[in-house]
Design a protein around this motif. Structure first.
Motif, short mmCIF file in Angstrom:
data_model
loop_
_atom_site.label_atom_id
_atom_site.label_comp_id
_atom_site.label_asym_id
_atom_site.label_seq_id
_atom_site.Cartn_x
_atom_site.Cartn_y
_atom_site.Cartn_z
N ASP A 131 8.58 68.80 16.34
CA ASP A 131 8.57 68.23 15.00
C ASP A 131 8.70 69.33 13.95
OD1 ASP A 131 8.49 66.19 13.16
OD2 ASP A 131 6.58 65.36 13.84
N ILE A 132 9.01 68.93 12.74
CA ILE A 132 9.15 69.86 11.62
C ILE A 132 8.87 69.10 10.33
CG2 ILE A 132 11.64 69.45 11.24
CD1 ILE A 132 11.88 72.55 10.89
N THR A 133 8.41 69.82 9.33
CA THR A 133 8.10 69.25 8.02
C THR A 133 9.12 69.70 7.00
OG1 THR A 133 5.73 69.33 8.54
CG2 THR A 133 6.32 69.09 6.22
N VAL A 134 9.49 68.81 6.08
CA VAL A 134 10.41 69.15 5.00
C VAL A 134 9.83 68.66 3.68
CG1 VAL A 134 12.42 68.97 6.52
CG2 VAL A 134 11.73 67.00 5.14
N PRO A 135 10.28 69.21 2.55
CA PRO A 135 9.87 68.67 1.25
C PRO A 135 10.33 67.21 1.12
CG PRO A 135 10.88 70.85 1.01
CD PRO A 135 11.12 70.41 2.42
N ASP A 136 9.60 66.43 0.35
CA ASP A 136 9.93 65.01 0.14
C ASP A 136 10.06 64.27 1.47
OD1 ASP A 136 10.11 65.40 -2.66
OD2 ASP A 136 12.17 66.11 -2.43
N PRO A 143 9.07 55.71 6.31
CA PRO A 143 7.63 55.45 6.35
C PRO A 143 6.92 56.36 7.36
CG PRO A 143 8.86 53.40 6.38
CD PRO A 143 9.86 54.49 6.58
N LYS A 144 5.84 56.94 6.92
CA LYS A 144 5.12 57.92 7.75
C LYS A 144 4.68 57.35 9.08
CE LYS A 144 1.46 61.39 7.40
NZ LYS A 144 0.42 61.98 6.51
N LEU A 154 11.23 57.50 14.03
CA LEU A 154 12.14 58.11 13.06
C LEU A 154 12.19 59.61 13.31
CD1 LEU A 154 11.16 56.13 9.81
CD2 LEU A 154 13.13 55.77 11.32
N ARG A 155 13.20 60.03 14.04
CA ARG A 155 13.34 61.43 14.42
C ARG A 155 14.32 62.18 13.52
NH1 ARG A 155 15.68 62.50 18.83
NH2 ARG A 155 16.71 60.51 19.26
N ARG A 156 15.12 61.46 12.75
CA ARG A 156 16.13 62.07 11.91
C ARG A 156 15.57 62.42 10.53
NH1 ARG A 156 20.75 59.08 8.51
NH2 ARG A 156 21.92 60.90 7.82
N ILE A 157 15.89 63.62 10.06
CA ILE A 157 15.55 64.04 8.70
C ILE A 157 16.86 64.42 8.01
CG2 ILE A 157 14.20 65.58 7.25
CD1 ILE A 157 12.33 66.03 9.62
#
Length: 229
Positions: A131-136, A143-144, A154-157
């Motif tokens: 996993d990875i975190t992004v702004p916004d 939805p979280k 939801l795996r796509r960012i």
């Protein structure tokens, strides 16, 4: 002031030159030395072809059968650069970093974080058992409660900006910079994605065979000296 700036500029120039001198080619233009393939179809079908070939000095992913071309070596704190273009019809492909356990999702995809090369979506992150975190985050990922790294989660960012891909048939230039557990992605000189707090910080690098023929060249890696905390 000029006396201060001159040594500083010289230091930066020397550091840049040193970094450049450490850059190494991951593809020699002749064969796939330093890489190995992982193509499930080849395990069960003796007639299945290897979808990763060298043609006219280019590394080519034929798109079928599906699988991955993976570096033998692991890497951390690096800048991975390459040029790519769709050789025929546009479609899907990807570059993966922090690769570890093979076939960890759908008996196909290795545990990793994918940087998407799909036409019109280049630069997206796909979380594959990492996993990875992004702004916004909620605005971009959804939805979280639906976030996840496998199955129907939801795996796509999505990337930060569209319109950065070159017209079909032209070469795109991608830079993927991984420092500790952060990833930055530039496409044709534009920062298109940035993530941090990834659940991995090192691993192998991989290119996909996923439906469309894609040509690669100038596949290189430059080590980055990460600052200690």
């Amino acid at each position: 002031m000029k006396k201060i700036l001159l040594p500083l500029a010289l230091t930066v120039a020397i550091a840049s030159q040193h970094a450049y001198s450490q850059t190494k080619a991951l593809f020699n233009g002749k064969d796939l030395s330093g890489w190995h393939i992982d193509v499930p179809e080849m395990d069960k079908n003796p007639k299945a072809i290897n979808p990763f070939i060298v043609r006219n000095g280019l590394l080519v992913s034929l798109g079928e059968p599906g699988g991955h071309l993976i570096t033998d070596a692991q890497h951390e704190n690096f800048r991975f650069t390459f040029q790519y273009r769709f050789a025929g019809k546009p479609g899907n492909c990807g570059a993966l970093v922090f690769v570890s356990k093979p076939r960890d999702l759908y008996d196909m995809f290795p545990k990793s974080i994918e940087i998407q090369l799909m036409n019109q979506n280049a630069g997206d992150f796909w979380c594959i058992q990492e996993d990875i975190t992004v702004p916004d985050m909620e605005k971009r990922r959804g939805p979280k409660e639906k976030w996840g790294v496998n199955g129907d989660k939801l795996r796509r960012i999505p990337n930060l900006t569209d319109g950065t891909e070159k017209p079909l048939g032209e070469w795109n230039s991608m830079v993927i910079e991984c420092v500790k557990n952060s990833i930055k992605v530039w496409l044709n000189g534009v920062l298109v994605n940035y993530g941090y707090n990834a659940t991995a910080s090192k691993g192998q690098i991989a290119l996909q065979s996923e439906g469309s023929e894609v040509e690669f060249k100038e596949v290189k890696l430059t080590p980055i000296k990460a600052l200690s905390k």
